[in-house]
Design a protein around this motif. Structure first.
Motif, short mmCIF file in Angstrom:
data_model
loop_
_atom_site.label_atom_id
_atom_site.label_comp_id
_atom_site.label_asym_id
_atom_site.label_seq_id
_atom_site.Cartn_x
_atom_site.Cartn_y
_atom_site.Cartn_z
N TYR A 10 -9.07 -5.09 -0.72
CA TYR A 10 -8.52 -3.86 0.02
C TYR A 10 -8.93 -4.26 1.37
O TYR A 10 -9.52 -5.33 1.92
N GLY A 11 -8.18 -3.65 2.32
CA GLY A 11 -8.34 -3.99 3.89
C GLY A 11 -8.30 -2.70 4.63
O GLY A 11 -8.34 -1.56 3.97
N ASN A 12 -7.98 -2.62 6.03
CA ASN A 12 -7.84 -1.71 6.86
C ASN A 12 -6.90 -0.58 6.47
O ASN A 12 -7.11 0.51 6.95
N TRP A 13 -5.66 -1.00 5.83
CA TRP A 13 -4.89 -0.05 5.07
C TRP A 13 -5.34 1.01 3.97
O TRP A 13 -4.85 1.90 3.91
N THR A 14 -6.55 0.67 3.61
CA THR A 14 -7.01 1.75 2.75
C THR A 14 -7.63 2.97 3.36
O THR A 14 -8.86 3.06 3.55
N THR A 15 -6.94 3.67 3.78
CA THR A 15 -7.44 4.88 4.69
C THR A 15 -8.19 5.89 3.40
O THR A 15 -8.00 5.69 2.35
N VAL A 16 -8.83 7.03 4.15
CA VAL A 16 -9.56 7.88 3.26
C VAL A 16 -8.26 8.88 2.37
O VAL A 16 -8.58 8.96 1.13
N PRO A 17 -7.29 9.13 3.04
CA PRO A 17 -6.20 9.82 2.26
C PRO A 17 -5.63 8.88 1.23
O PRO A 17 -5.51 9.47 0.02
N TYR A 18 -5.51 7.87 1.37
CA TYR A 18 -5.15 6.88 0.35
C TYR A 18 -6.01 6.67 -0.65
O TYR A 18 -5.60 6.82 -1.97
N VAL A 19 -7.24 6.45 -0.31
CA VAL A 19 -8.27 6.35 -1.56
C VAL A 19 -8.55 7.41 -2.33
O VAL A 19 -8.37 7.42 -3.45
N CYS A 20 -8.12 8.64 -1.77
CA CYS A 20 -8.38 9.85 -2.58
C CYS A 20 -7.19 10.06 -3.36
O CYS A 20 -7.39 10.54 -4.37
N ALA A 21 -6.07 9.74 -2.82
CA ALA A 21 -4.76 10.06 -3.79
C ALA A 21 -4.73 9.01 -4.93
O ALA A 21 -4.17 9.58 -5.84
N LYS A 22 -5.26 7.93 -4.66
CA LYS A 22 -5.36 7.12 -5.48
C LYS A 22 -6.31 7.14 -6.75
O LYS A 22 -6.16 6.94 -7.75
N ALA A 23 -7.49 7.54 -6.18
CA ALA A 23 -8.45 8.10 -7.16
C ALA A 23 -8.13 8.99 -8.01
O ALA A 23 -8.34 9.17 -9.35
N GLY B 111 -0.04 1.73 -20.73
CA GLY B 111 -0.30 0.71 -19.95
C GLY B 111 1.28 -0.32 -20.31
O GLY B 111 0.98 -1.31 -20.76
N PHE B 112 1.99 -0.33 -19.58
CA PHE B 112 3.28 -1.00 -19.38
C PHE B 112 3.14 -2.45 -18.74
O PHE B 112 2.56 -2.24 -17.76
N PRO B 113 3.95 -3.28 -19.02
CA PRO B 113 4.14 -4.35 -18.10
C PRO B 113 4.78 -4.12 -16.83
O PRO B 113 5.60 -2.88 -16.89
N LYS B 114 4.60 -4.64 -15.96
CA LYS B 114 5.18 -4.33 -14.58
C LYS B 114 4.85 -2.89 -14.20
O LYS B 114 5.85 -2.29 -13.51
N GLU B 115 3.71 -2.67 -14.23
CA GLU B 115 3.41 -1.26 -13.93
C GLU B 115 3.21 -0.71 -12.62
O GLU B 115 2.89 -1.60 -11.78
N GLU B 116 3.97 0.17 -12.19
CA GLU B 116 4.08 0.71 -10.88
C GLU B 116 3.22 2.02 -10.69
O GLU B 116 3.57 2.99 -11.76
N ARG B 117 2.41 2.42 -9.69
CA ARG B 117 1.65 3.57 -9.64
C ARG B 117 2.05 3.91 -8.04
O ARG B 117 2.09 3.23 -7.09
N PHE B 118 2.38 5.30 -7.84
CA PHE B 118 3.15 5.58 -6.61
C PHE B 118 2.25 6.58 -5.78
O PHE B 118 2.72 6.76 -4.58
N ALA B 119 1.15 7.11 -6.14
CA ALA B 119 0.27 7.89 -5.24
C ALA B 119 -0.12 7.14 -3.94
O ALA B 119 -0.60 5.90 -4.12
N GLY B 120 -0.22 7.87 -2.78
CA GLY B 120 -0.62 7.28 -1.59
C GLY B 120 0.24 6.24 -0.95
O GLY B 120 -0.16 5.63 0.03
N ARG B 121 1.49 6.22 -1.38
CA ARG B 121 2.44 5.08 -0.85
C ARG B 121 3.46 5.89 -0.10
O ARG B 121 3.88 6.98 -0.46
N PRO B 122 4.13 5.06 0.88
CA PRO B 122 3.33 3.77 1.42
C PRO B 122 2.26 3.76 2.43
O PRO B 122 1.98 5.06 2.70
N THR B 123 1.46 2.80 2.62
CA THR B 123 0.53 2.84 3.36
C THR B 123 1.09 2.26 4.82
O THR B 123 2.40 2.35 5.02
N SER B 124 0.10 2.01 5.61
CA SER B 124 0.71 1.42 6.95
C SER B 124 1.36 -0.04 6.78
O SER B 124 2.00 -0.34 7.71
N ARG B 125 1.20 -0.48 5.71
CA ARG B 125 1.56 -1.76 5.87
C ARG B 125 3.02 -1.95 5.01
O ARG B 125 3.53 -1.93 3.98
N VAL B 126 4.14 -1.81 6.12
CA VAL B 126 5.35 -1.84 5.80
C VAL B 126 5.95 -2.63 6.64
O VAL B 126 5.70 -2.77 7.87
#
Length: 858
Positions: free
Chosen positions: A427-440, A451-466
């Motif tokens: 984790y880094g500075n991109w893990t903001t409080v709204p992101y943390v809460c959405a992902k939790a 639990g599929f292979p190549k699993e993607e989870r979409f909550a809290g995205r995108p972060t500031s890292r684009v």
């Protein structure tokens, strides 16, 4: 549904008591009623553990048992206060993470012998557990997990409905198709476990001080810590944050915003159930994956705990904003049965005796979650000698293994095995409080999703890292998530079946990835590689530092090479692309998932060796585009006056140039193995460079490609990937990295002595490339390899090769089974598929093909 609600209301009317579960305080006679200590607290410590839950006490126990002197643990109130005391205490061998299985395995083996060692009862029950599959895709999931278990010591079996009925006769078997059975699983009393670990810690010499809150932390010039308490200051060589849901508050003392948040977790305890009492043996723990709950026997009754959907579950996010209320320790939240009624209905259907059970307790307490549900274990980048053991959603089963893992790391200076998925530096500075809460929220609801292979989870995205081209690409592709970044996995065209459609078999990405591989092999493709970690290292000691860190020789000015940082035991800690830009100034490129993991290792060496260098992380400021394919040179030549010919710009050379008027640092290298360049530029200029490339390449049919295609292309070229073929579980010689390891270079690089010893003793296993005979399924990595009915190894990564038109996988095998032509089997979804050891590489790289053509002409 109304029948179930009426039945449940009747249970409540028969005398349910909410939030009444309490464990009596059992202090250690180290304080009087006023909280003043009546025994001396040491003024120094080798390791100071902060937090007296099961994880912190386990670490103190393991460090003291390993022989470390001056181990001190401070607890702000009582041992077990926080999440430990009210936990349901489930213990299981199962975990989908390959190395997290080791954590679970060690914990269970420790729990089995802890009472005999310490004399303290732990209340450990081992009736086994069954994960219930009631849909065909769930059966596939169980088979998928079984294929990743045979090469582990973990006891695990796929069982049929008849066996499930025998083990748990109170189940309604109408929907049960299969089960994943782990004998030896069960549950333990969290309070008793913690007290036994504390007794063991004291027995081996550790000091434990309850009612000793930490009021301040000061980092000293020599890297140690002054830990302030109401009873004095302790000077510690290292501190470990094991404070559970107080982790953020302790982190704030030194400027960290740890991405953790408490979740309200509820479970229900019933009175005696006659049908349960009549059984001759304890029921195994049930995990109904579709119902998203666990259920176990509690004395002669049942304990039932659901994981609610993200729409209904509750976060205690006020604790992030306002802090944990002073004095909170063994309190509980108000329960809310309405939130769990859907799960109650499914549980009553699966275990009908619940309909007539009297409820005696409803427990709703805080459990700490991280964005991805995994804990944060290890040393933290940015604060020397600051370690974390926080973010445990399953602290009881993790406690023993994590205590041992961290103890071994602290004592030896390197992790005992690879566990980067739990590295706090993911984790880094991109893990903001709204992101943390959405992902939790998402992760809590995802506890029992498939639990599929190549699993993607979409909550809290995108972060500031684009990246600078994200807006141009986001609607054309399926994006993946890499250390906060959005990065294209594959691109879709009109007529393609689009959207995220996970599967255990080939799915809608298969055709587009094949198209992109063809593009790179025959034309020219562009890929966004901005998530790479990027560091600038310069200063008078830069050569000496990097010669110590890397096993390869350093490149000359204007050149690039692949280098590896090794651990003292000679394991592969990191793979880095190293470029010397000007004399003494180096650009280091590492993978997105290991950015701060690698930076921490470098910074530690700088401090320990007192090197006169500066290390600057420029990851977010520098954008990267990869351009690859036989027509890539022609496209680039249109945009620059530099000579891009093979003679003018050779392989592994670096050059600063103007590309469409934009300053770019170009390195001739390509992770696809085809002719290609990586272009590094200011992130603000990335969009204009990308657009110039696409316009210049119209006649060459230029197009985009993603990381799925890059993975397929690198596998067929025999390229190893860090985190798969090489990590802290492997040495570079068995991984086939001999070319990059210069054992004869004068510098005494980290791990050199260990590698010389490994080479002298000879290898016992080797990485080999396998071709597989499959139909609609491809290996992903970590599957079991069989030979003559015996488990002989495991795959590390896999994919379909669109060039060779067959499935491929890397695998670690015993030397005698790693020879070309050897016949083996690889297990995929419960079936063993024929596999053959192939000659590497299956497809020659562009530089190798060019050399071969020159040789034939000569």
């Amino acid at each position: 549904m109304s029948r179930v609600l009426n039945a449940f209301d009747a249970l409540l009317r028969r005398g349910v008591r909410r939030n009444t579960l309490r464990v009596p305080a059992r202090g250690f006679a180290t304080h009087d009623g006023d909280g003043v200590l009546r025994k001396c607290v040491k003024d120094s410590a080798e390791t100071l553990v902060i937090g007296g839950g099961c994880v912190g006490v386990s670490l103190a126990y393991h460090l003291a048992k390993a022989g470390q002197k001056d181990v001190v643990l401070l607890e702000k109130s009582e041992l077990t206060a926080g999440s430990t005391w009210h936990a349901a205490g489930l213990t299981t061998y199962y975990h989908p993470g390959i190395n997290v299985k080791k954590i679970h395995y060690y914990s269970l083996k420790l729990f089995e012998q802890l009472e005999a060692e310490t004399g303290q009862a732990v209340g450990f029950h081992q009736p086994g557990s069954i994960r219930i599959a009631s849909t065909p895709v769930r059966v596939d999931e169980l088979k998928y997990q079984m294929s990743r278990t045979h090469w582990h010591p973990t006891p695990q079996f796929l069982i049929e409905p008849e066996q499930i009925q025998q083990l748990f006769p109170l189940l309604n078997m109408n929907k049960v198709l299969a089960g994943l059975y782990n004998p030896g699983d069960g549950h333990i009393d969290p309070y008793s476990l913690t007290m036994a670990l504390a007794a063991g810690a004291r027995m081996y010499g550790a000091q434990i001080h309850p009612h000793t809150p930490v009021t301040g932390l000061t980092h000293t010039a020599d890297g140690r810590w002054d830990v302030q308490t109401p009873h004095g200051t302790i000077r510690a060589n290292r501190i470990v944050n094991a404070t559970g849901f107080w982790a953020r508050e302790l982190g704030h003392m030194i400027g960290f915003q740890h991405p953790t948040v408490p979740v309200h977790h509820q479970y229900v305890v019933t009175a005696t159930v006659p049908e349960v009492k009549a059984l001759g043996a304890e029921l195994p723990v049930i995990r109904d994956l579709e119902g998203s709950y666990y259920l176990r026997q509690e004395r002669d009754g049942l304990l039932f705990g659901p994981y609610e959907s993200e729409e209904k579950m509750v976060l205690q996010d006020s604790w992030i904003r306002d802090g944990v209320p002073p004095g909170f320790g063994k309190e509980l939240f108000e329960s809310d049965l309405d939130r769990i009624m859907d799960h109650v209905e499914m549980a009553m259907e699966m275990v009908p005796v619940l309909k007539n059970a009297d409820i005696i307790n409803i427990v709703s307490g805080p459990i700490t979650y991280t964005p991805d549900l995994l804990p944060m274990i290890g040393p933290h980048q940015g604060a020397r000698n600051y370690w974390t053991a926080i973010g445990f959603g399953y602290g009881i089963i993790h406690s023993g293994g994590v205590g041992k893992f961290l103890s071994d790391w602290i004592m030896s200076g390197e992790p005992p095995y690879d566990l980067i998925e739990c590295d706090p530096n993911r984790y880094g500075n991109w893990t903001t409080v709204p992101y943390v809460c959405a992902k939790a929220r998402e992760s809590y609801g995802f506890n029992n999703v498939v639990g599929f292979p190549k699993e993607e989870r979409f909550a809290g995205r995108p972060t500031s890292r684009v990246s600078g081209v994200y807006e141009l690409l986001k609607d054309k592709c399926s994006m993946g998530f890499h250390a906060g970044w959005e990065q294209p996995h594959y691109f879709h065209k009109p007529g393609d079946d689009i959207g995220y459609k996970p599967s255990f078999r080939r799915t809608n990405w298969f055709g587009p990835v094949g198209r992109e591989c063809k593009l790179v092999m025959e034309g020219v493709g562009v890929i966004d590689l901005s998530p790479f970690g990027k560091f600038m290292v310069k200063g008078e000691d830069s050569h000496r530092l990097l010669d110590r860190l890397f096993a390869n020789t350093l490149p000359k000015v204007g050149q690039t090479n692949i280098s590896h940082m090794l651990t003292p035991r000679g394991r592969v800690y990191a793979e880095v692309t190293v470029t010397q830009i000007t004399p003494g100034e180096f650009l280091l490129i590492t993978g997105s998932g290991s950015e701060l993991h690698d930076l921490r290792w470098i910074e530690r060496e700088v401090c320990d060796g007192d090197y006169a260098v500066s290390v600057c992380n420029v990851t977010d400021e520098v954008g990267v585009l990869g351009v690859a394919g036989p027509k890539s040179r022609a496209v680039l030549q249109k945009l620059t006056d530099e000579d891009m010919s093979d003679a003018g710009f050779r392989f592994l050379q670096c050059r600063s140039l103007q590309l469409a008027g934009v300053p770019v640092r170009a390195i001739r290298i390509s992770y696809t193995g085809e002719l290609g360049w990586e272009l590094y530029m200011d992130m603000r200029n990335m969009r204009s460079v990308y657009q110039a490339l696409m316009e210049a390449g119209q006649n060459e049919d230029i197009d985009n490609f993603g990381t799925y295609a890059m993975n397929s292309l690198r596998l067929e070229k025999g390229f190893r990937a860090w985190g798969a073929e090489m990590n802290c579980d492997t040495n570079p010689l068995e991984a086939g990295l001999d070319y990059f390891i210069k054992l004869n270079k004068p510098a005494d690089f980290v791990g050199k002595a260990a590698l010389l010893e490994v080479k002298g003793q000879g290898l016992r296993r080797r990485l080999a490339l396998l071709t597989l005979n499959t139909h609609d399924i491809d290996p992903e990595g970590n599957e079991t390899v069989w030979h003559n009915g015996q488990v002989v190894g495991n795959t590390t990564s896999g994919s379909y090769s669109f060039t060779a038109r067959q499935s491929l996988a890397f695998a670690y095998l015993p030397l005698h089974l790693s020879l070309e032509g050897q016949q083996l089997e690889v297990e995929l979804l419960g079936q063993r598929h024929p596999a053959t050891v192939a000659k590497e590489p299956l497809v020659l790289t562009e530089p190798s093909r060019t050399r071969q053509q020159r040789k034939s002409r000569t």
